[in-house]
Design an enzyme around this catalytic site. Structure first.
Site, short mmCIF file in Angstrom:
data_model
loop_
_atom_site.label_atom_id
_atom_site.label_comp_id
_atom_site.label_asym_id
_atom_site.label_seq_id
_atom_site.Cartn_x
_atom_site.Cartn_y
_atom_site.Cartn_z
N ASP A 151 0.84 -1.19 0.00
CA ASP A 151 0.00 0.00 0.00
C ASP A 151 0.88 1.25 0.00
OD1 ASP A 151 -2.91 1.12 0.68
OD2 ASP A 151 -1.47 2.23 1.91
N TYR B 177 3.04 9.81 -0.38
CA TYR B 177 4.13 9.27 0.45
C TYR B 177 5.51 9.53 -0.17
CZ TYR B 177 0.23 6.58 2.53
OH TYR B 177 -0.96 6.19 3.10
N LYS C 234 -2.54 5.88 -4.44
CA LYS C 234 -3.65 6.81 -4.18
C LYS C 234 -3.44 8.13 -4.90
CE LYS C 234 -3.68 4.74 0.43
NZ LYS C 234 -2.30 4.60 0.92
N HIS D 215 -7.43 9.61 -2.20
CA HIS D 215 -6.83 9.54 -0.86
C HIS D 215 -7.69 10.22 0.21
CE1 HIS D 215 -2.57 9.19 1.08
NE2 HIS D 215 -3.51 8.96 1.96
N1 LIG Z 1 -5.34 6.27 3.56
C1 LIG Z 1 -4.78 7.00 4.49
O1 LIG Z 1 -5.09 8.20 4.65
C2 LIG Z 1 -3.76 6.39 5.38
C3 LIG Z 1 -3.39 7.05 6.56
C4 LIG Z 1 -2.46 6.42 7.39
C5 LIG Z 1 -1.94 5.20 7.02
N2 LIG Z 1 -2.29 4.59 5.85
C6 LIG Z 1 -1.72 3.29 5.42
O2 LIG Z 1 -1.76 2.36 6.51
C7 LIG Z 1 -0.44 1.95 6.81
C8 LIG Z 1 -0.26 1.62 8.29
O3 LIG Z 1 -0.61 2.69 9.12
P1 LIG Z 1 0.47 3.56 9.91
O4 LIG Z 1 1.74 3.58 9.16
O5 LIG Z 1 -0.21 4.83 10.21
O6 LIG Z 1 0.68 2.85 11.30
P2 LIG Z 1 0.57 1.37 11.94
O7 LIG Z 1 0.84 0.32 10.93
O8 LIG Z 1 -0.68 1.33 12.73
O9 LIG Z 1 1.79 1.45 12.98
C9 LIG Z 1 3.11 1.62 12.53
C10 LIG Z 1 3.98 1.87 13.75
O10 LIG Z 1 4.00 0.70 14.56
C11 LIG Z 1 5.35 0.23 14.68
N3 LIG Z 1 5.27 -1.25 14.58
C12 LIG Z 1 4.91 -1.97 13.49
N4 LIG Z 1 4.90 -3.29 13.78
C13 LIG Z 1 5.27 -3.41 15.06
C14 LIG Z 1 5.46 -4.52 15.92
N5 LIG Z 1 5.24 -5.76 15.48
N6 LIG Z 1 5.86 -4.29 17.19
C15 LIG Z 1 6.06 -3.02 17.63
N7 LIG Z 1 5.90 -1.93 16.88
C16 LIG Z 1 5.50 -2.12 15.60
C17 LIG Z 1 6.11 0.84 13.55
O11 LIG Z 1 7.46 1.05 13.90
P3 LIG Z 1 8.70 0.52 12.98
O12 LIG Z 1 8.42 0.94 11.57
O13 LIG Z 1 9.86 1.25 13.60
O14 LIG Z 1 8.74 -0.95 13.16
C18 LIG Z 1 5.41 2.19 13.39
O15 LIG Z 1 5.89 3.12 14.35
C19 LIG Z 1 0.40 3.13 6.34
O16 LIG Z 1 1.79 2.82 6.28
C20 LIG Z 1 -0.25 3.44 5.03
O17 LIG Z 1 0.13 2.52 4.03
C21 LIG Z 1 -3.21 5.17 5.04
#
Ligand SMILES: NC(=O)c1ccc[n+]([C@@H]2O[C@H](COP(=O)([O-])OP(=O)(O)OC[C@H]3O[C@@H](n4cnc5c(N)ncnc54)[C@H](OP(=O)(O)O)[C@@H]3O)[C@@H](O)[C@H]2O)c1
Length: 278
Positions: A43, A48, A73, A106
């Site tokens: 994704d 990004y 997106k 998006h």
């Molecule tokens: N459509 C939208 O508007 C939108 C908005 C936000 C996000 N997204 C998508 O959703 C994806 C995920 O959401 P997100 O990036 O906001 O956050 P998330 O996946 O909820 O959390 C990521 C965070 O958790 C940590 N983490 C991941 N796996 C872990 C584990 N097993 N143990 C401990 N810590 C862990 C990561 O650190 P490290 O990287 O240091 O491991 C990072 O700080 C995004 O990357 C993006 O592709 C879309």
């Protein structure tokens, strides 16, 4: 891997690799590692600013295109029919792919287009429908859309969005919106399924992790899977990437699900899409 099926029959792996806040420098290595540990769903987004590195990693992995599910997106600055055709083309060039598995608007009401957001989305959607009909995009969808934005889009849409990618984690389930999307036949994709890491030290999640002999990340992701969502965890660490994919040989009990359902959102309120400054 398990899959969900969109209303048009296309299958999506229920765990995808998130790439928000992955810098261009980190994106290549992260996506190579993610593909190496077994992710087949990536994704990304124009916003990004890592599509080129994601694309290079996909190409260098040598994995057959048809085995991959690639989402990107439409950025917030871009709206309009021709502009959207052009943006999709540019994203595909950067990603080095001939087609996208999923293309999303998006945000529904970007600051730059707030004065005409309904027409702006309708114009962009027309372009996405055209690419969908041509087979250049296999499924088309939206992100951060609430009911009022979807209703406005449906007033002129010929294709109902296949998915809505929204903020969903234990503590933030947007229940009315999820029920509305399901009623329209959309798959719900959970972004920030770990609460951007913020829910992993939650006491209830830690207790259930102890009970199931799993990590809190696995419990948080499994919860969203059992709620019926596709999950998109992000990590730049290979060990965590593997952990976040290892979700299919345990199940949370009804009682554990009820406890997680009762969690309040302690991270931050989900943004009102009509007020975002971007
Ligand atoms: N459509 C939208 O508007 C939108 C908005 C936000 C996000 N997204 C998508 O959703 C994806 C995920 O959401 P997100 O990036 O906001 O956050 P998330 O996946 O909820 O959390 C990521 C965070 O958790 C940590 N983490 C991941 N796996 C872990 C584990 N097993 N143990 C401990 N810590 C862990 C990561 O650190 P490290 O990287 O240091 O491991 C990072 O700080 C995004 O990357 C993006 O592709 C879309």
């Amino acid at each position: 891997m398990k899959y969900k099926t969109f209303s048009n029959g296309v299958a999506i792996p229920v765990v995808g690799f998130g790439t928000w806040q992955v810098s261009p420098q980190e994106a290549y290595e992260s996506v190579r590692s993610a593909l190496d540990v077994g992710y087949r769903h990536i994704d990304t987004a124009a916003a990004y600013e890592n599509e080129a590195e994601v694309g290079q990693a996909i190409t260098d992995s040598g994995i057959k295109r048809e085995e991959l599910f690639v989402t990107t997106k439409l950025g917030n600055k871009i709206r309009g029919y021709k502009e959207t055709l052009q943006a999709a083309k540019e994203s595909m060039e950067k990603l080095q792919v001939e087609y996208l598995d999923l293309y999303l608007i998006h945000w529904p009401n970007p600051a730059a287009h707030r004065h005409w957001w309904k027409e702006a989305n309708a114009e962009s959607w027309k372009a996405m429908e055209e690419l969908y009909r041509k087979g250049v995009i296999k499924t088309i969808g939206i992100s951060n859309f609430e009911e009022r934005h979807i209703e406005a889009l449906l007033a002129s849409a010929q294709v109902i969005p296949h998915t809505n990618q929204i903020r969903l984690f234990a503590g933030e389930q947007q229940r009315a919106l999820v029920a509305y999307c399901r009623n329209k036949g959309m798959v719900t994709e959970a972004y920030s399924p770990l609460g951007v890491g913020g829910i992993l030290s939650n006491e209830v999640i830690l207790r259930i992790a102890g009970e199931t002999n799993r990590t809190s990340a696995q419990v948080a992701l499994r919860y969203n899977l059992q709620k019926g969502h596709v999950v998109l965890p992000k990590s730049v660490h290979r060990r965590r990437m593997a952990e976040n994919l290892d979700l299919f040989d345990f199940e949370l009990s009804q009682e554990q699900m009820v406890c997680l359902d009762a969690l309040p959102n302690t991270i931050s309120a989900t943004r009102n899409p009509d007020e975002v400054p971007f």
